[in-house]
Design an enzyme around this catalytic site. Structure first.
Site, PDB file in Angstrom:
ATOM      1  N   VAL A 137     -45.388  75.220  25.172  1.00 47.78           N
ATOM      2  CA  VAL A 137     -46.626  75.726  24.583  1.00 47.78           C
ATOM      3  C   VAL A 137     -46.565  75.557  23.075  1.00 47.78           C
ATOM      4  O   VAL A 137     -45.580  75.934  22.431  1.00 47.78           O
ATOM      5  CB  VAL A 137     -46.841  77.211  24.942  1.00 47.78           C
ATOM      6  CG1 VAL A 137     -48.058  77.779  24.238  1.00 47.78           C
ATOM      7  CG2 VAL A 137     -46.967  77.363  26.449  1.00 47.78           C
ATOM      8  N   CYS A 138     -47.622  74.984  22.514  1.00 43.62           N
ATOM      9  CA  CYS A 138     -47.685  74.749  21.077  1.00 43.62           C
ATOM     10  C   CYS A 138     -48.901  75.481  20.512  1.00 43.62           C
ATOM     11  O   CYS A 138     -50.019  74.971  20.556  1.00 43.62           O
ATOM     12  CB  CYS A 138     -47.782  73.250  20.796  1.00 43.62           C
ATOM     13  SG  CYS A 138     -47.807  72.870  19.039  1.00 43.62           S
ATOM     14  N   ILE A 139     -48.662  76.699  20.029  1.00 42.35           N
ATOM     15  CA  ILE A 139     -49.696  77.460  19.331  1.00 42.35           C
ATOM     16  C   ILE A 139     -49.069  78.088  18.096  1.00 42.35           C
ATOM     17  O   ILE A 139     -47.858  78.331  18.055  1.00 42.35           O
ATOM     18  CB  ILE A 139     -50.370  78.534  20.221  1.00 42.35           C
ATOM     19  CG1 ILE A 139     -49.348  79.513  20.791  1.00 42.35           C
ATOM     20  CG2 ILE A 139     -51.202  77.904  21.315  1.00 42.35           C
ATOM     21  CD1 ILE A 139     -49.973  80.691  21.525  1.00 42.35           C
ATOM     22  N   ASN A 141     -52.833  71.862  24.338  1.00 48.78           N
ATOM     23  CA  ASN A 141     -51.794  72.575  23.602  1.00 48.78           C
ATOM     24  C   ASN A 141     -50.558  72.883  24.435  1.00 48.78           C
ATOM     25  O   ASN A 141     -49.734  73.714  24.051  1.00 48.78           O
ATOM     26  CB  ASN A 141     -52.377  73.859  23.003  1.00 48.78           C
ATOM     27  CG  ASN A 141     -53.618  73.565  22.184  1.00 48.78           C
ATOM     28  OD1 ASN A 141     -54.708  73.991  22.546  1.00 48.78           O
ATOM     29  ND2 ASN A 141     -53.489  72.780  21.125  1.00 48.78           N
TER      30      ASN A 141
END
Length: 167
Positions: free
Chosen positions: A89-91, A82
């Site tokens: 950051v990919c959340i 992620n």
């Protein structure tokens, strides 16, 4: 007016974190003259593959915070499904508010103005412990996580060592 409110809110959150530090990370400003760019150090969570690491990242807040989420980018090399190869950051919690056009996330999982730096960091620490390989920012890390855990662990261990050397 919105910018002034954002500045006040960010100053309040920073002061609160300085008065009452939260386990797992520390936060401060990259430049004392810019409240919109923070530097955080995430301590690799115990009992995770990242244990022992010190991962530096930047949080860049929009001028209309908290209506929109900040962007987060690791400066330290971080091998994780992620975290993009550029460190982004990919959340869900950092995705723009509202419904996901692809139907993957609910609006409740995405950014809400009630989130704070603390809730963001708790989510990122949780992400380190429990990667989501179904929605990767780093396809190679996600594939390796699914198909070759030993190699994945080796790459993470290399990043942990590197983060310790960069302190």
């Amino acid at each position: 007016m919105a910018v002034a409110q954002s500045v006040l809110l960010l100053r309040k959150q920073l002061a609160e974190l300085r008065r009452h530090p939260v386990d797992g990370f520390s936060a401060g400003l990259v430049d004392e003259d810019n409240i919109f760019k923070w530097e955080v150090i995430i301590i690799g969570p115990a009992d995770s593959l990242y244990d022992g690491g010190y991962f530096k990242a930047h949080l860049t807040f929009p001028q209309d915070y908290p209506q929109r989420p900040p962007k987060m980018k690791f400066i330290s090399e971080t091998w994780h499904p992620n975290v993009g190869v550029d460190g982004s950051v990919c959340i869900s919690i950092l995705h723009e508010p509202g419904d996901d056009k692809y139907g993957y996330e609910t609006a409740a999982e995405r950014w809400l103005p009630v989130h704070t730096v603390e809730t963001i960091m708790v989510s990122v620490i949780s992400m380190l412990c429990d990667p989501n390989d179904e929605s990767p920012a780093n396809v190679d890390a996600a594939k390796q996580f699914r198909e070759d855990m030993q190699k994945f662990k080796k790459n993470v261990a290399r990043c942990v060592r590197k983060s310790q050397e960069e302190l």
